[in-house]
Design an enzyme around this catalytic site. Structure first.
Site, PDB file in Angstrom:
ATOM      1  N   ARG A   1       0.616  13.558   7.931  1.00 48.95           N
ATOM      2  CA  ARG A   1       1.390  13.875   9.129  1.00 48.95           C
ATOM      3  C   ARG A   1       2.852  14.199   8.834  1.00 48.95           C
ATOM      4  O   ARG A   1       3.572  14.692   9.691  1.00 48.95           O
ATOM      5  CB  ARG A   1       1.279  12.715  10.136  1.00 48.95           C
ATOM      6  CG  ARG A   1      -0.104  12.591  10.751  1.00 48.95           C
ATOM      7  CD  ARG A   1      -0.359  11.217  11.349  1.00 48.95           C
ATOM      8  NE  ARG A   1      -0.728  10.219  10.336  1.00 48.95           N
ATOM      9  CZ  ARG A   1      -1.064   8.955  10.619  1.00 48.95           C
ATOM     10  NH1 ARG A   1      -1.045   8.527  11.860  1.00 48.95           N
ATOM     11  NH2 ARG A   1      -1.404   8.123   9.650  1.00 48.95           N
TER      12      ARG A   1
ATOM     13  N   ALA B   1      -0.458   4.527  -1.578  1.00 49.53           N
ATOM     14  CA  ALA B   1      -1.207   5.569  -2.286  1.00 49.53           C
ATOM     15  C   ALA B   1      -1.397   6.840  -1.472  1.00 49.53           C
ATOM     16  O   ALA B   1      -1.706   7.897  -2.026  1.00 49.53           O
ATOM     17  CB  ALA B   1      -2.575   5.027  -2.701  1.00 49.53           C
TER      18      ALA B   1
ATOM     19  N   TYR C   1      41.196  25.768 -17.698  1.00 52.38           N
ATOM     20  CA  TYR C   1      39.949  26.190 -18.341  1.00 52.38           C
ATOM     21  C   TYR C   1      40.111  27.580 -18.933  1.00 52.38           C
ATOM     22  O   TYR C   1      40.564  28.503 -18.245  1.00 52.38           O
ATOM     23  CB  TYR C   1      38.857  26.191 -17.257  1.00 52.38           C
ATOM     24  CG  TYR C   1      37.454  26.470 -17.735  1.00 52.38           C
ATOM     25  CD1 TYR C   1      36.925  25.816 -18.841  1.00 52.38           C
ATOM     26  CD2 TYR C   1      36.648  27.369 -17.047  1.00 52.38           C
ATOM     27  CE1 TYR C   1      35.624  26.063 -19.251  1.00 52.38           C
ATOM     28  CE2 TYR C   1      35.346  27.622 -17.453  1.00 52.38           C
ATOM     29  CZ  TYR C   1      34.831  26.961 -18.555  1.00 52.38           C
ATOM     30  OH  TYR C   1      33.553  27.203 -18.955  1.00 52.38           O
TER      31      TYR C   1
ATOM     32  N   LEU D   1       0.847  -1.200   0.000  1.00 48.46           N
ATOM     33  CA  LEU D   1       0.000   0.000   0.000  1.00 48.46           C
ATOM     34  C   LEU D   1       0.877   1.242   0.000  1.00 48.46           C
ATOM     35  O   LEU D   1       1.680   1.446   0.909  1.00 48.46           O
ATOM     36  CB  LEU D   1      -0.917   0.015   1.229  1.00 48.46           C
ATOM     37  CG  LEU D   1      -1.843  -1.182   1.425  1.00 48.46           C
ATOM     38  CD1 LEU D   1      -2.795  -0.921   2.590  1.00 48.46           C
ATOM     39  CD2 LEU D   1      -2.643  -1.461   0.158  1.00 48.46           C
TER      40      LEU D   1
ATOM     41  N   ARG E   1      60.129  34.047 -13.908  1.00 49.25           N
ATOM     42  CA  ARG E   1      59.887  35.205 -13.033  1.00 49.25           C
ATOM     43  C   ARG E   1      60.545  36.422 -13.634  1.00 49.25           C
ATOM     44  O   ARG E   1      61.607  36.330 -14.236  1.00 49.25           O
ATOM     45  CB  ARG E   1      60.502  34.956 -11.661  1.00 49.25           C
ATOM     46  CG  ARG E   1      59.873  33.804 -10.935  1.00 49.25           C
ATOM     47  CD  ARG E   1      60.319  33.801  -9.512  1.00 49.25           C
ATOM     48  NE  ARG E   1      61.737  33.553  -9.361  1.00 49.25           N
ATOM     49  CZ  ARG E   1      62.237  32.511  -8.697  1.00 49.25           C
ATOM     50  NH1 ARG E   1      61.428  31.624  -8.163  1.00 49.25           N
ATOM     51  NH2 ARG E   1      63.527  32.363  -8.571  1.00 49.25           N
TER      52      ARG E   1
ATOM     53  N   SER F   1      56.835  26.459  -5.138  1.00 47.26           N
ATOM     54  CA  SER F   1      55.565  27.016  -4.682  1.00 47.26           C
ATOM     55  C   SER F   1      55.048  28.112  -5.604  1.00 47.26           C
ATOM     56  O   SER F   1      55.818  28.769  -6.295  1.00 47.26           O
ATOM     57  CB  SER F   1      55.746  27.613  -3.287  1.00 47.26           C
ATOM     58  OG  SER F   1      56.100  26.593  -2.397  1.00 47.26           O
TER      59      SER F   1
HETATM   60  C1  UD1 Z   1      -2.552   1.610   9.654  1.00 53.69           C
HETATM   61  C2  UD1 Z   1      -3.525   0.622  10.302  1.00 53.69           C
HETATM   62  C3  UD1 Z   1      -3.180   0.507  11.774  1.00 53.69           C
HETATM   63  C4  UD1 Z   1      -1.730   0.066  11.941  1.00 53.69           C
HETATM   64  C5  UD1 Z   1      -0.786   0.975  11.187  1.00 53.69           C
HETATM   65  C6  UD1 Z   1       0.601   0.363  11.168  1.00 53.69           C
HETATM   66  C7  UD1 Z   1      -5.665   0.803   9.086  1.00 53.69           C
HETATM   67  C8  UD1 Z   1      -7.042   1.338   9.144  1.00 53.69           C
HETATM   68  N1  UD1 Z   1      -4.875   1.090  10.136  1.00 53.69           N
HETATM   69  O1  UD1 Z   1      -2.758   2.854  10.253  1.00 53.69           O
HETATM   70  O2  UD1 Z   1      -4.032  -0.439  12.421  1.00 53.69           O
HETATM   71  O3  UD1 Z   1      -1.363   0.034  13.320  1.00 53.69           O
HETATM   72  O4  UD1 Z   1      -1.203   1.138   9.814  1.00 53.69           O
HETATM   73  O5  UD1 Z   1       1.558   1.226  10.653  1.00 53.69           O
HETATM   74  O6  UD1 Z   1      -5.317   0.120   8.180  1.00 53.69           O
HETATM   75  N2  UD1 Z   1      -2.953   3.870   2.031  1.00 53.69           N
HETATM   76  C9  UD1 Z   1      -3.390   3.718   0.723  1.00 53.69           C
HETATM   77  N3  UD1 Z   1      -4.639   4.119   0.406  1.00 53.69           N
HETATM   78  C10 UD1 Z   1      -5.493   4.633   1.322  1.00 53.69           C
HETATM   79  C11 UD1 Z   1      -5.047   4.786   2.632  1.00 53.69           C
HETATM   80  C12 UD1 Z   1      -3.772   4.378   2.972  1.00 53.69           C
HETATM   81  O7  UD1 Z   1      -2.662   3.229  -0.128  1.00 53.69           O
HETATM   82  O8  UD1 Z   1      -6.621   4.966   0.920  1.00 53.69           O
HETATM   83  C13 UD1 Z   1      -1.604   3.422   2.369  1.00 53.69           C
HETATM   84  C14 UD1 Z   1      -0.714   4.522   2.900  1.00 53.69           C
HETATM   85  O9  UD1 Z   1      -0.017   5.150   1.839  1.00 53.69           O
HETATM   86  C15 UD1 Z   1       0.219   3.786   3.843  1.00 53.69           C
HETATM   87  C16 UD1 Z   1      -0.612   2.612   4.317  1.00 53.69           C
HETATM   88  O10 UD1 Z   1      -1.672   2.484   3.397  1.00 53.69           O
HETATM   89  O11 UD1 Z   1       1.370   3.316   3.185  1.00 53.69           O
HETATM   90  C17 UD1 Z   1      -1.158   2.789   5.723  1.00 53.69           C
HETATM   91  O12 UD1 Z   1      -1.919   3.977   5.775  1.00 53.69           O
HETATM   92  P1  UD1 Z   1      -1.770   5.004   6.975  1.00 53.69           P
HETATM   93  O13 UD1 Z   1      -2.659   6.127   6.733  1.00 53.69           O
HETATM   94  O14 UD1 Z   1      -0.356   5.281   7.241  1.00 53.69           O
HETATM   95  O15 UD1 Z   1      -2.385   4.112   8.153  1.00 53.69           O
HETATM   96  P2  UD1 Z   1      -2.140   4.242   9.711  1.00 53.69           P
HETATM   97  O16 UD1 Z   1      -2.974   5.335  10.247  1.00 53.69           O
HETATM   98  O17 UD1 Z   1      -0.682   4.277   9.990  1.00 53.69           O
HETATM   99 CA    CA Z   2       1.142   4.346   8.738  1.00 55.90          CA
END
Ligand code: UD1
Ligand code: CA
Length: 459
Positions: free
Chosen positions: A16, A11, A387, A9, A440, A405
């Site tokens: 934060r 996306a 250069y 994942l 020189r 030198s």
């Molecule tokens: C998520 C988990 C949480 C876990 C934590 C671990 C969920 C709801 N929560 O929270 O339980 O403890 O990871 O690090 O899954 N992403 C997408 N598409 C989206 C949303 C997110 O691709 O629509 C990807 C983000 O880019 C990221 C990952 O999913 O790489 C996790 O998303 P993030 O928002 O970081 O989740 P957390 O709040 O950390």
């Molecule tokens: Ca995360």
């Protein structure tokens, strides 16, 4: 691995991080965060891997190695929705799905392998990689009942007693693909963030009589999820610590590991001593018995055995042979070669310059596009004028030449073996072997001139 499919994942924007750059693109130990995760996943040789992309999709897509399928999630509706988008791309997949977040780069391939093995052994529908940590803030908590996993509750949806739970969801799971597909249809977004949570499939699968297992990681730090810059720094520190521990175990002395920055690709032989504040980047190779005094930046370079870098030098894409001494405050720009026992001293810059065995350029010099032979003495303040504002020209200096030198070489120019360049000369023509070159203007002394000048001015 046969029958293994993977989804990463990646996306989200990573709100934060407070950044214009998508989170998974932030560099970690010199390369985008996502690449660490992807490398670990690909080490398992899955049948097929999909990376869910969305924010800055084009840039993320460019990073994907061949054979990895991008899955475009147009709107970021949550991790469950993202998993569905990934599954669409893995059409026809059946068996085990390993799903990891692009923001947990410290989970190694061994841990992932362990998770898959545990999932198969337990014949589970879902196996969650969990971690026991003292400060679980921000993570989803694992809620257990009679020791068995009941559900995962997110930080923002948790009750005060659930917030006290210290077992967290690492965001890495193994799924039975069929069970996951079924469960995803039932995920709703009625929660604090209005998102489709992947974590909700735990309760859904259980309700249908499925089996949910958990496997705690051995090293909780490896489950670190990066949501903020502080966590990015913590991950960087952990990677650095791992590299330094490995090097120390192999015989390298690192005086202050917390302040020594070495890339994963660097190779360093035993009995080299590294003082604080050194940065060793890229595929640098360093021989045994070297001493790196504080503050050098060395990238893409090869150092032989017994080299001494006296500190605060920058060495880029260069080669340094055995027992040479560099610095303090030297700059070796790309393409420089320093021979065995040669010395490059303070405030000396080399660019595409080669200094032969035993030669010395000890102070305040610029040698650019230069080929300097063996046992040559380059006096303080020597400059190759390489250069003319349009093109670069070469200076060739033969073996055993002595350069006095403050000399300048107006390139192109060649100095024969054994020649002597008188201090303060501007060399515009080739110098024959064993000759003296002197350019020189003769000195004029005017007796009492200064004294008379002073009294004239006073009047
Ligand atoms: C998520 C988990 C949480 C876990 C934590 C671990 C969920 C709801 N929560 O929270 O339980 O403890 O990871 O690090 O899954 N992403 C997408 N598409 C989206 C949303 C997110 O691709 O629509 C990807 C983000 O880019 C990221 C990952 O999913 O790489 C996790 O998303 P993030 O928002 O970081 O989740 P957390 O709040 O950390
Ligand atoms: Ca995360």
């Amino acid at each position: 691995m046969k029958g293994l499919y993977c989804i990463v994942l990646a996306a989200g924007l990573g709100t934060r991080m407070k950044s214009g750059l998508a989170k998974v693109l932030h560099p970690l130990a010199g390369r985008p965060m996502l690449m660490h995760t992807l490398e670990n996943v690909l080490a398992l040789k899955p049948e097929k891997t999909a990376v869910v992309i969305g924010h800055q999709a084009e840039k993320v897509k460019e990073l994907l190695p061949r054979g990895v399928a991008p899955a475009l999630q147009k709107e970021q509706k949550g991790t469950a929705h993202a998993a569905g988008v990934g599954l669409d791309v893995l059409r026809g997949a059946d068996g085990v799905l390993l799903l990891v977040s692009g923001d947990t780069p410290l989970l190694g391939a061994q841990t992932l392998k362990g998770l898959i093995a545990c999932h198969k052994r337990k014949k589970a529908d879902i196996t969650i990689l969990t971690a026991l940590i003292d400060e679980p803030f921000g993570y989803g908590r694992i809620v257990r009942e009679d020791g068995k996993i009941k559900k995962i509750v997110e930080q923002k949806d948790a009750s005060p007693s659930e917030l006290k739970l210290k077992e967290i969801n690492s965001g890495t799971y193994c799924f039975n693909i069929k069970s996951l597909k079924q469960a995803l249809r039932h995920v709703r977004s009625a929660n604090a963030q209005g998102e489709f949570y992947l974590t909700d499939v735990v309760e859904i699968v259980k309700r249908k009589g499925g089996k949910v297992a958990g496997m705690p990681v051995e090293e909780p730090m490896s489950a670190l999820g990066i949501n903020s810059r502080a966590e990015l720094a913590a991950a960087e520190g952990e990677i650095r610590a791992r590299i330094n521990r490995r090097l120390m175990a192999s015989g390298v002395t690192i005086i202050d590991p917390e302040n020594t920055y070495i890339s994963a690709e660097a190779k360093i032989a035993p009995d080299t001593i590294i003082h604080p504040g050194n940065t060793i980047d890229g595929r640098t190779e360093i021989g045994g018995g070297c001493i790196l005094m504080p503050g050098n930046i060395i990238s893409g370079s090869a150092l032989g055995a017994g080299v001494i870098a006296k500190g605060y030098s920058v060495i880029e894409d260069s080669k340094i042979a055995d027992k040479a001494q560099i610095g303090p405050f030297a700059h070796l720009r790309p393409g420089s070669v320093v021979g065995a026992d040669a010395r490059v001293g303070n405030f000396v810059e080399l660019k595409k310059a080669s200094l032969g065995e035993g030669s010395k350029a000890s102070h305040l010099s610029y040698l650019g596009d230069a080929l300097v032979g063996r046992n040559v003495n380059i006096g303080a303040g020597t400059i190759t004028c390489n250069y003319d504002g349009f093109s670069k020209f070469r200076t060739v200096i033969g073996d055993d030449v002595f350069v006095g030198s403050d000399s300048q070489f107006i390139a192109p120019v060649t100095v024969g073996k054994g020649a002597l360049i008188a201090a303060g000369s501007t060399i515009t023509k080739d110098v024959p072997q064993d000759a003296l070159a002197l350019s020189r203007t003769p000195q004029v002394n005017k007796e009492n001139w200064a004294k008379e000048n002073r009294s004239r001015k006073k009047k």
